[in-house]
Write a protein that holds these residues in place. Structure first.
Motif, PDB file in Angstrom:
ATOM      1  N   GLN A 143       0.861  -1.022   0.015  1.00 32.89           N
ATOM      2  CA  GLN A 143      -0.195   0.056   0.039  1.00 32.89           C
ATOM      3  C   GLN A 143       0.833   1.190   0.126  1.00 32.89           C
ATOM      4  OE1 GLN A 143      -3.229  -0.493   2.917  1.00 32.89           O
ATOM      5  NE2 GLN A 143      -3.650  -2.489   2.316  1.00 32.89           N
ATOM      6  N   ASP A 144       0.712   2.119   1.080  1.00 31.44           N
ATOM      7  CA  ASP A 144       1.507   3.334   1.105  1.00 31.44           C
ATOM      8  C   ASP A 144       2.846   3.100   1.909  1.00 31.44           C
ATOM      9  OD1 ASP A 144       0.369   3.143   3.372  1.00 31.44           O
ATOM     10  OD2 ASP A 144      -0.154   5.276   3.567  1.00 31.44           O
ATOM     11  N   LEU A 145       3.147   1.732   2.397  1.00 31.51           N
ATOM     12  CA  LEU A 145       4.245   1.687   3.328  1.00 31.51           C
ATOM     13  C   LEU A 145       5.543   0.956   2.459  1.00 31.51           C
ATOM     14  CD1 LEU A 145       2.057   0.038   6.190  1.00 31.51           C
ATOM     15  CD2 LEU A 145       3.016   2.542   5.854  1.00 31.51           C
ATOM     16  N   LYS A 146       6.626   1.239   3.004  1.00 34.62           N
ATOM     17  CA  LYS A 146       7.713   0.336   2.491  1.00 34.62           C
ATOM     18  C   LYS A 146       8.183  -0.545   3.742  1.00 34.62           C
ATOM     19  CE  LYS A 146       9.557   3.160  -1.130  1.00 34.62           C
ATOM     20  NZ  LYS A 146       9.504   2.152  -2.163  1.00 34.62           N
ATOM     21  N   LEU A 147       7.769  -1.903   3.594  1.00 37.17           N
ATOM     22  CA  LEU A 147       8.421  -2.782   4.729  1.00 37.17           C
ATOM     23  C   LEU A 147       9.682  -3.496   4.262  1.00 37.17           C
ATOM     24  CD1 LEU A 147       4.933  -4.311   5.139  1.00 37.17           C
ATOM     25  CD2 LEU A 147       5.747  -2.567   6.247  1.00 37.17           C
ATOM     26  N   SER A 148      10.443  -3.693   5.298  1.00 35.39           N
ATOM     27  CA  SER A 148      11.634  -4.515   5.167  1.00 35.39           C
ATOM     28  C   SER A 148      11.236  -5.972   4.601  1.00 35.39           C
ATOM     29  CB  SER A 148      12.541  -4.377   6.353  1.00 35.39           C
ATOM     30  OG  SER A 148      11.803  -4.989   7.605  1.00 35.39           O
ATOM     31  N   ALA A 149      12.035  -6.428   3.513  1.00 30.17           N
ATOM     32  CA  ALA A 149      11.605  -7.457   3.284  1.00 30.17           C
ATOM     33  C   ALA A 149      11.765  -8.967   4.145  1.00 30.17           C
ATOM     34  CB  ALA A 149      12.459  -7.827   1.911  1.00 30.17           C
ATOM     35  N   LEU A 150      12.790  -8.454   5.164  1.00 29.74           N
ATOM     36  CA  LEU A 150      13.229  -9.322   6.429  1.00 29.74           C
ATOM     37  C   LEU A 150      12.567  -9.034   7.347  1.00 29.74           C
ATOM     38  CD1 LEU A 150      14.743 -11.732   7.728  1.00 29.74           C
ATOM     39  CD2 LEU A 150      16.474 -10.146   8.230  1.00 29.74           C
ATOM     40  N   GLY A 151      11.519  -9.762   8.244  1.00 27.37           N
ATOM     41  CA  GLY A 151      10.805  -9.384   9.400  1.00 27.37           C
ATOM     42  C   GLY A 151      11.626  -9.984  10.598  1.00 27.37           C
ATOM     43  N   MET A 152      11.575  -9.628  11.904  1.00 25.40           N
ATOM     44  CA  MET A 152      12.068 -10.223  12.993  1.00 25.40           C
ATOM     45  C   MET A 152      10.828 -10.713  13.426  1.00 25.40           C
ATOM     46  SD  MET A 152      13.946  -8.855  16.524  1.00 25.40           S
ATOM     47  CE  MET A 152      14.477 -10.035  17.763  1.00 25.40           C
ATOM     48  N   GLY A 153      11.003 -12.082  13.372  1.00 19.96           N
ATOM     49  CA  GLY A 153       9.840 -13.050  14.246  1.00 19.96           C
ATOM     50  C   GLY A 153      10.295 -13.081  15.794  1.00 19.96           C
ATOM     51  N   LEU A 161      12.426 -17.690  -1.794  1.00 17.01           N
ATOM     52  CA  LEU A 161      11.192 -16.736  -1.467  1.00 17.01           C
ATOM     53  C   LEU A 161      11.465 -15.394  -2.091  1.00 17.01           C
ATOM     54  CD1 LEU A 161      11.185 -17.294   2.452  1.00 17.01           C
ATOM     55  CD2 LEU A 161       9.413 -18.486   0.814  1.00 17.01           C
ATOM     56  N   GLN A 162      12.514 -14.942  -2.366  1.00 16.30           N
ATOM     57  CA  GLN A 162      12.866 -13.896  -3.109  1.00 16.30           C
ATOM     58  C   GLN A 162      12.190 -13.960  -4.483  1.00 16.30           C
ATOM     59  OE1 GLN A 162      16.929 -12.878  -2.518  1.00 16.30           O
ATOM     60  NE2 GLN A 162      16.402 -11.408  -0.544  1.00 16.30           N
ATOM     61  N   SER A 163      12.187 -15.228  -4.911  1.00 18.18           N
ATOM     62  CA  SER A 163      11.919 -15.566  -6.418  1.00 18.18           C
ATOM     63  C   SER A 163      10.435 -15.714  -6.590  1.00 18.18           C
ATOM     64  CB  SER A 163      12.588 -16.748  -6.770  1.00 18.18           C
ATOM     65  OG  SER A 163      14.016 -16.899  -6.493  1.00 18.18           O
ATOM     66  N   LEU A 164       9.526 -15.390  -5.435  1.00 18.76           N
ATOM     67  CA  LEU A 164       8.151 -15.332  -5.701  1.00 18.76           C
ATOM     68  C   LEU A 164       7.510 -14.048  -5.439  1.00 18.76           C
ATOM     69  CD1 LEU A 164       7.621 -18.390  -3.167  1.00 18.76           C
ATOM     70  CD2 LEU A 164       7.868 -18.366  -5.550  1.00 18.76           C
ATOM     71  N   PRO A 165       6.957 -13.264  -6.659  1.00 22.99           N
ATOM     72  CA  PRO A 165       6.708 -12.165  -6.787  1.00 22.99           C
ATOM     73  C   PRO A 165       5.631 -11.606  -5.686  1.00 22.99           C
ATOM     74  CG  PRO A 165       6.535 -13.192  -8.993  1.00 22.99           C
ATOM     75  CD  PRO A 165       6.606 -14.151  -7.897  1.00 22.99           C
ATOM     76  N   SER A 166       4.795 -12.458  -4.974  1.00 20.56           N
ATOM     77  CA  SER A 166       3.651 -11.994  -4.167  1.00 20.56           C
ATOM     78  C   SER A 166       4.237 -11.933  -2.710  1.00 20.56           C
ATOM     79  CB  SER A 166       2.479 -12.884  -4.289  1.00 20.56           C
ATOM     80  OG  SER A 166       2.803 -14.333  -4.218  1.00 20.56           O
ATOM     81  N   VAL A 167       5.502 -12.503  -2.548  1.00 22.24           N
ATOM     82  CA  VAL A 167       6.004 -12.309  -1.264  1.00 22.24           C
ATOM     83  C   VAL A 167       6.471 -10.888  -0.540  1.00 22.24           C
ATOM     84  CG1 VAL A 167       7.857 -13.134   0.458  1.00 22.24           C
ATOM     85  CG2 VAL A 167       6.720 -14.789  -0.937  1.00 22.24           C
ATOM     86  N   THR A 168       5.897 -10.566   0.342  1.00 24.79           N
ATOM     87  CA  THR A 168       6.050  -9.110   0.663  1.00 24.79           C
ATOM     88  C   THR A 168       7.229  -9.060   1.927  1.00 24.79           C
ATOM     89  OG1 THR A 168       4.268  -8.315  -0.154  1.00 24.79           O
ATOM     90  CG2 THR A 168       5.267  -6.951   1.741  1.00 24.79           C
ATOM     91  N   VAL A 169       6.849 -10.080   3.177  1.00 21.50           N
ATOM     92  CA  VAL A 169       7.607  -9.922   4.131  1.00 21.50           C
ATOM     93  C   VAL A 169       8.049 -11.363   4.534  1.00 21.50           C
ATOM     94  CG1 VAL A 169       7.780  -9.448   6.745  1.00 21.50           C
ATOM     95  CG2 VAL A 169       6.658  -7.730   5.021  1.00 21.50           C
ATOM     96  N   VAL A 170       9.286 -11.712   4.732  1.00 14.14           N
ATOM     97  CA  VAL A 170       9.822 -12.817   5.210  1.00 14.14           C
ATOM     98  C   VAL A 170      10.043 -12.825   6.856  1.00 14.14           C
ATOM     99  CG1 VAL A 170      11.363 -14.671   4.973  1.00 14.14           C
ATOM    100  CG2 VAL A 170      10.505 -13.415   3.041  1.00 14.14           C
TER     101      VAL A 170
END
Length: 377
Positions: free
Chosen positions: A7-17, A242-251
């Motif tokens: 949407q209007d955000l820029k999310l880091s592709a890597l998230g901390m679980g 996962l970077q090869s899958l276009p719909s993946v936003t956050v890992v």
């Protein structure tokens, strides 16, 4: 850090679980807060802006620790996600009580991302039961700005996800699924991604390394990957997939120590998608790995809190899998000798309370009985 648009955000592709934070003396309930703080600080310094926790992680302490660790930073400098704990059916009539407590535990006035947690066969009927008012309550919180983005996580089948989306899909902004190259076929993660693509719902990833199993492969498997990309680490292959899958936003990666944090952040300094040949080779290797798997436990620990015998079920299942992989051997019996007699698999009373909350739908009681028999208990 690679960033993805949402949407209007820029999310880091890597998230901390925050399901596998560092703990003290192996006790999942006792988070090492000083190390966790260092990890959050390092993540913030290196561009990670997405942090994922949940009501039940670390026996309820994850939200407390993550809220405290993030409190030193401006509220608009990070995105915090947590979830309604529908994996436990006794929570279904407590949505308001739990949500208010979560805000208190995290020390925030709103959640950037909030999820219906673990939509699966066990709870889909309850989630769809409007008498509980979960859906209506969460939509109200979104309208009032206390939830900025609403989504769901799912361990259930494609059919279960379809039922959920038919009821609530128009209001779901993202979906978190177990996705990795091992589960692409094994748990039909491919089918789940395709379903979400049909609904134009971006994908959040949990278990990218399948509980750490894809971070350490056999020598033969490692050699296959090294032939293709000599410079790439074994864990990085899971992320490149996962970077090869276009719909993946956050890992989301549940990192347990600073070394894992540093390595993963280095991987996400660039996007290096797999080519067709690399993808084919990786998925072929995954099919070979799956054929050797006994039980798909990811050590989420939901089962532990529901076991009247207080067994370390993930630990026992890990030993069971190892014993099955090797067809016997000395490792499991040796490890079992260090476990008190009342915490061994033959102490399972077969009540199946653990199975009621297992995201993987594992028949734990049967595995415990089989394990005990294999060990001659």
């Amino acid at each position: 850090m690679v960033y993805k648009n949402f949407q209007d955000l820029k999310l880091s592709a890597l998230g901390m679980g925050a399901m596998r934070l560092p703990v003290i003396d192996g006790d999942d309930a006792r988070i090492d807060e000083s190390v966790a703080q260092e990890m959050v600080d390092y993540a913030m310094e290196h561009g990670v802006n997405y942090y994922d926790t949940a009501w039940g992680y670390h026996n309820g302490n994850s939200e407390l620790v993550m809220g405290k660790a993030l409190s030193k930073y401006p509220r608009d400098s990070y995105y915090l996600a947590t979830k309604f704990p529908g994996y436990d059916l006794s929570n279904m009539d407590k949505v308001e009580e739990i949500f208010e407590k979560q805000l208190e535990k995290c020390g925030v006035e709103y959640f950037d991302f909030y999820l219906f947690h673990n939509v699966c066969e066990m709870n889909i009927d309850a989630y769809l039961n409007r008498e509980y008012g979960i859906y209506e309550y969460l939509l109200k919180q979104k309208k009032e700005g206390r939830i900025r983005h609403l989504g769901f996580s799912a361990h259930g089948s494609v059919e279960v996800m379809k039922r959920f989306l038919e009821a609530y899909g128009k209001d779901m902004e993202f979906c978190q699924i177990q996705l990795n190259y091992l589960d692409w076929s094994f748990q039909d993660a491919k089918g789940k991604v395709e379903l979400l693509n049909q609904h134009n719902i971006p994908v959040w990833v949990m278990e990218p390394l399948r509980g750490g199993k894809l971070a350490s492969l056999t020598g033969e498997e490692t050699a296959k990957l090294k032939e293709l990309r000599p410079e790439e680490t074994v864990p990085a292959w899971a992320f490149r997939f996962l970077q090869s899958l276009p719909s993946v936003t956050v890992v989301l990666s549940g990192m347990s120590d600073m070394t894992q944090m540093q390595e993963n952040i280095r991987t996400f300094e660039e996007d290096k998608s797999l080519n067709d040949g690399e993808m084919k080779a990786l998925l072929q290797m995954a099919d070979e790995m799956v054929s050797k798997i006994a039980l798909p436990c990811t050590a989420c620990h939901y089962c532990v809190s529901h076991c009247p015998q207080e067994l370390d079920i993930p630990g026992l299942l890990a030993l069971y899998n190892e014993h099955c992989f090797t067809g016997g051997g000395f490792i499991a019996p040796m490890a079992m000798s260090a476990i008190s007699e009342d915490k061994r698999p033959n102490s399972c009373i077969g009540c199946r309370s653990c199975e009621a909350v297992c995201p993987q739908q594992i028949k734990i009681s049967e595995a415990m009985a089989d394990f005990a028999q294999k060990l001659g208990m």
